[in-house]
Scaffold this motif. Structure first.
Motif, PDB file in Angstrom:
ATOM      1  N   CYS A   1       2.659 -48.796  60.692  1.00 51.39           N
ATOM      2  CA  CYS A   1       3.902 -49.447  60.252  1.00 51.39           C
ATOM      3  C   CYS A   1       5.050 -49.030  61.175  1.00 51.39           C
ATOM      4  N   LEU A   2       5.120 -47.747  61.479  1.00 52.77           N
ATOM      5  CA  LEU A   2       6.145 -47.255  62.404  1.00 52.77           C
ATOM      6  C   LEU A   2       5.974 -47.891  63.777  1.00 52.77           C
ATOM      7  N   HIS A   3       4.750 -48.064  64.218  1.00 51.45           N
ATOM      8  CA  HIS A   3       4.492 -48.705  65.513  1.00 51.45           C
ATOM      9  C   HIS A   3       4.994 -50.147  65.527  1.00 51.45           C
ATOM     10  N   ARG A   4       4.812 -50.860  64.429  1.00 52.11           N
ATOM     11  CA  ARG A   4       5.326 -52.232  64.370  1.00 52.11           C
ATOM     12  C   ARG A   4       6.851 -52.234  64.374  1.00 52.11           C
ATOM     13  N   HIS A   5       7.438 -51.249  63.742  1.00 54.45           N
ATOM     14  CA  HIS A   5       8.901 -51.110  63.772  1.00 54.45           C
ATOM     15  C   HIS A   5       9.382 -50.892  65.207  1.00 54.45           C
ATOM     16  N   TRP A   6       8.670 -50.059  65.945  1.00 51.78           N
ATOM     17  CA  TRP A   6       9.028 -49.852  67.356  1.00 51.78           C
ATOM     18  C   TRP A   6       8.988 -51.173  68.118  1.00 51.78           C
ATOM     19  N   ALA A   7       7.979 -51.979  67.842  1.00 50.94           N
ATOM     20  CA  ALA A   7       7.841 -53.273  68.525  1.00 50.94           C
ATOM     21  C   ALA A   7       8.985 -54.215  68.154  1.00 50.94           C
ATOM     22  N   LEU A   8       9.375 -54.211  66.878  1.00 48.45           N
ATOM     23  CA  LEU A   8      10.512 -55.031  66.459  1.00 48.45           C
ATOM     24  C   LEU A   8      11.777 -54.635  67.214  1.00 48.45           C
ATOM     25  N   LYS A   9      11.947 -53.347  67.433  1.00 49.44           N
ATOM     26  CA  LYS A   9      13.128 -52.866  68.161  1.00 49.44           C
ATOM     27  C   LYS A   9      13.118 -53.312  69.617  1.00 49.44           C
ATOM     28  N   LYS A  10      11.926 -53.469  70.180  1.00 47.63           N
ATOM     29  CA  LYS A  10      11.821 -53.892  71.578  1.00 47.63           C
ATOM     30  C   LYS A  10      12.170 -55.364  71.768  1.00 47.63           C
ATOM     31  N   VAL A  11      11.877 -56.174  70.768  1.00 51.67           N
ATOM     32  CA  VAL A  11      12.030 -57.623  70.943  1.00 51.67           C
ATOM     33  C   VAL A  11      13.273 -58.179  70.258  1.00 51.67           C
ATOM     34  N   SER A  12      14.029 -57.326  69.562  1.00 51.85           N
ATOM     35  CA  SER A  12      15.205 -57.796  68.843  1.00 51.85           C
ATOM     36  C   SER A  12      16.474 -57.133  69.365  1.00 51.85           C
ATOM     37  N   ASP A  13      17.587 -57.838  69.237  1.00 54.46           N
ATOM     38  CA  ASP A  13      18.872 -57.302  69.676  1.00 54.46           C
ATOM     39  C   ASP A  13      19.379 -56.211  68.742  1.00 54.46           C
ATOM     40  N   GLU A  14      19.090 -56.352  67.460  1.00 54.95           N
ATOM     41  CA  GLU A  14      19.633 -55.425  66.467  1.00 54.95           C
ATOM     42  C   GLU A  14      18.633 -55.269  65.327  1.00 54.95           C
TER      43      GLU A  14
ATOM     44  N   GLU B   1       3.776 -55.175  70.735  1.00 51.74           N
ATOM     45  CA  GLU B   1       4.917 -55.941  71.249  1.00 51.74           C
ATOM     46  C   GLU B   1       4.562 -57.412  71.418  1.00 51.74           C
ATOM     47  N   GLU B   2       3.422 -57.702  72.057  1.00 57.31           N
ATOM     48  CA  GLU B   2       3.027 -59.090  72.271  1.00 57.31           C
ATOM     49  C   GLU B   2       2.691 -59.775  70.945  1.00 57.31           C
ATOM     50  N   SER B   3       2.065 -59.045  70.035  1.00 60.34           N
ATOM     51  CA  SER B   3       1.698 -59.616  68.741  1.00 60.34           C
ATOM     52  C   SER B   3       2.933 -59.912  67.895  1.00 60.34           C
ATOM     53  N   ILE B   4       3.898 -58.982  67.898  1.00 54.34           N
ATOM     54  CA  ILE B   4       5.137 -59.193  67.150  1.00 54.34           C
ATOM     55  C   ILE B   4       5.892 -60.398  67.706  1.00 54.34           C
TER      56      ILE B   4
END
Length: 346
Positions: free
Chosen positions: A16-29, A332-335
């Protein structure tokens, strides 16, 4: 893109934390709400047990996540979230989702879970009450789409499992790490009868196996079966690489056809020997990027063969690493793919 990310955020090996990291990479905020700031209370355990017995008892929100979510939504009225991403929201309540819909009607509310949410042992009454309120559900279980629709899901999409490229990657292991974490054949995970029987079969036939797992495994120690406590953090990724052969068993209680290990073992530079399923065969080319087995006899045969063929093991390891990259199996690619579906969902 502005996202509110909600889920269990503790532990470096937590997906879950890993998916959160990915969200942070692909989103502005991205803002975050941790649904498990505190350990499970006694009442949480009692409520969960009563729910498993069939009673409509909600799980308590020990970490006050619902209150925190509402605060974020209230503060963002002038600049609302594009997406509220809820990772296995078993303590998120329907009142919270209705609050989001009322104050921020254009916000997409997303449910993601790596587990089979059509089965009661993965659910909660809180979750069941919310199913129809999500704009979209993402599941890694291709076979539960109709089951989830019957439970009230308005839109549901299948996605493969993922790996975290900043955590699951090949490392240069020291001799000490290889000795401490590695071995001929290894498995990392909880005890389950079927996988235990297969490992015992290997041990009884002369294959040395090391298991990093829970206390139940200690009942099965033998000359060829070494049991060690579960491992997390970077040692987890290093062990997947350190074993000459990393076993990938599927969780029978969830009817899995792929698992997190499916991606994590090859991504870490490990040699994966996994149960043969249609999805596994689609994800990795057999004997080129991973190796598969259908029963204990074939498992033993493959272990004996590949333990004696280091060059072939190395070639398959390299093939698995490359497949993870070229097929976009990373978080990252999956998100990115999932968010594109969300934003295009009317």
């Amino acid at each position: 893109m502005k996202i509110l990310s909600i889920g269990t955020m503790s532990g470096l090996s937590n997906t879950c934390l890993h998916r959160h990291w990915a969200l942070k990479k692909v989103s502005d905020e991205v803002h975050v709400v941790n649904t498990r700031k505190k350990p499970f209370s006694i009442w949480y355990r009692i409520a969960n047990r009563l729910f498993q017995y069939g009673l409509p008892i909600q799980l308590p929100d020990n970490s006050l996540a619902n209150k925190t979510i509402k605060k974020f939504i209230n503060k963002a009225i002038e600049s609302p979230y594009d997406i509220v991403w809820i990772d296995k929201g078993i303590t998120v309540n329907s009142k919270t989702l209705n609050h989001i819909k009322k104050l921020s009607p254009n916000t997409k509310i997303v449910s993601y879970s790596p587990d089979n949410m059509a089965l009661r042992h993965n659910q909660s009454q809180n979750y069941l009450d919310c199913i129809s309120l999500y704009d979209i559900h993402f599941t890694t279980k291709s076979y539960i789409l109709e089951d989830m629709r019957r439970l009230g899901a308005r839109k549901i999409e299948f996605t493969n499992k993922h790996y975290e490229q900043t955590f699951h990657y090949p490392r240069i292991l020291s001799e000490d790490e290889t000795q401490r974490l590695g071995g001929d054949v290894g498995f990392i995970g909880a005890w389950e009868k079927e996988r235990c029987d297969s490992i015992l079969y290997l041990a009884k036939n002369g294959i040395k196996v090391k298991v990093f797992g829970d206390k139940k495994w200690n009942d099965y120690k033998s000359e060829n079966l070494e049991i060690a406590p579960g491992i997390y953090s970077e040692d987890y990724s290093k062990a997947l690489q350190a074993f000459k052969i990393s076993l990938c068993f599927l969780r029978k209680m969830n009817s899995d056809t792929q698992t997190s290990r499916t991606m994590e073992i090859p991504a870490c530079g490990g040699f994966m020997l996994a149960e043969r399923t249609t999805e596994h065969l689609e994800l990795f080319t057999e004997n080129k990027e991973a190796v598969f087995f259908a029963n204990d006899e074939e498992l033993l045969e493959k272990c004996r063969y590949y333990l004696n063929n280091e060059e072939e093991r190395r070639r398959i390891v390299e093939g698995g690493i490359e497949r993870c990259k070229t097929s976009g199996y990373s978080n990252e690619e999956s998100i990115k793919r999932m968010l594109k579906i969300v934003l295009n969902n009317d």
